[in-house]
Design a protein around this motif. Sequence first.
Motif, short mmCIF file in Angstrom:
data_model
loop_
_atom_site.label_atom_id
_atom_site.label_comp_id
_atom_site.label_asym_id
_atom_site.label_seq_id
_atom_site.Cartn_x
_atom_site.Cartn_y
_atom_site.Cartn_z
N ALA A 139 0.83 -1.20 0.00
CA ALA A 139 0.00 0.00 0.00
C ALA A 139 0.87 1.26 0.00
CB ALA A 139 -0.93 -0.01 1.21
N LEU A 140 1.94 1.24 0.77
CA LEU A 140 2.84 2.39 0.80
C LEU A 140 3.52 2.59 -0.55
CD1 LEU A 140 4.48 1.83 4.30
CD2 LEU A 140 3.00 3.73 3.65
N ALA A 141 3.92 1.49 -1.18
CA ALA A 141 4.55 1.59 -2.51
C ALA A 141 3.56 2.12 -3.54
CB ALA A 141 5.07 0.22 -2.94
N LEU A 142 2.32 1.65 -3.46
CA LEU A 142 1.29 2.11 -4.40
C LEU A 142 0.98 3.58 -4.19
CD1 LEU A 142 -0.67 1.15 -6.61
CD2 LEU A 142 -2.31 0.61 -4.81
N ALA A 143 0.87 4.00 -2.93
CA ALA A 143 0.59 5.41 -2.63
C ALA A 143 1.73 6.30 -3.12
CB ALA A 143 0.38 5.60 -1.13
#
Length: 239
Positions: free
Chosen positions: A86-90
């Motif tokens: 999720a952090l990478a996607l954000a």
Amino acid sequence: MPAQPAHQRILLKLSGEALMGDDAFGINRATIVRMVQEVAEVVNMGVEVAVVIGGGNIFRGVAGGSVGMDRATADYMGMLATVMNALALADAMDKQGLIARVMSAINIEQVVEPYIRPKALQYLEEGKVVIFAAGTGNPFFTTDTAAALRGAEIGAQMVLKATKVDGVYSADPQKDPTAERYTRISFDEAMSRNLGIMDATAFALCRDQKLPIKVFSIFKHGALKRVVLGEDEGTLVYA
């Protein structure tokens, strides 16, 4: 006059494996950037987008050491993997000009916000992409179930299950070239044919809430936009 989206609020379910590209595990940067560009296209059309992401690509890298592990412990490790994704996607979304907010079902407040439904709804109404991490926050429940649950909670008009195939088939299309792709299929038909579109808990929740599911290929250029516009793309599972 530009085409108007058929769906104004969607829940996009991404598997962790979708982020791997051709890699054995981990995150392929080119793949995640391309996916974000697809999401940006529909956000710029005025569609409110929430995302639930899996963690299989990260967890695969440590799966060898998880043999014999307690199931609950393994599931918590999987939840942490979804937070990483999720952090990478954000981050990728921010670099593409989107505003993304990660909300976690388990408390890691120094890293991401806790999931609070009114706050998530506010973000969506403001045009931000909300990424739900850590599944439901409970072991023994998959991220498919998290997608169904969050989709129902935020009032999504549809759950979009992004896969590597362009819909639901009567058989494995890689093994059977005569396999038929369903354009539409009811929940009851899908269950009677044991098609395995989502895990049983997620599928039952979507059926009970009359929340349709669209299965499509995230690797097919422009497919997400066509789904949002209500075009014939993928397979619609309906109540």
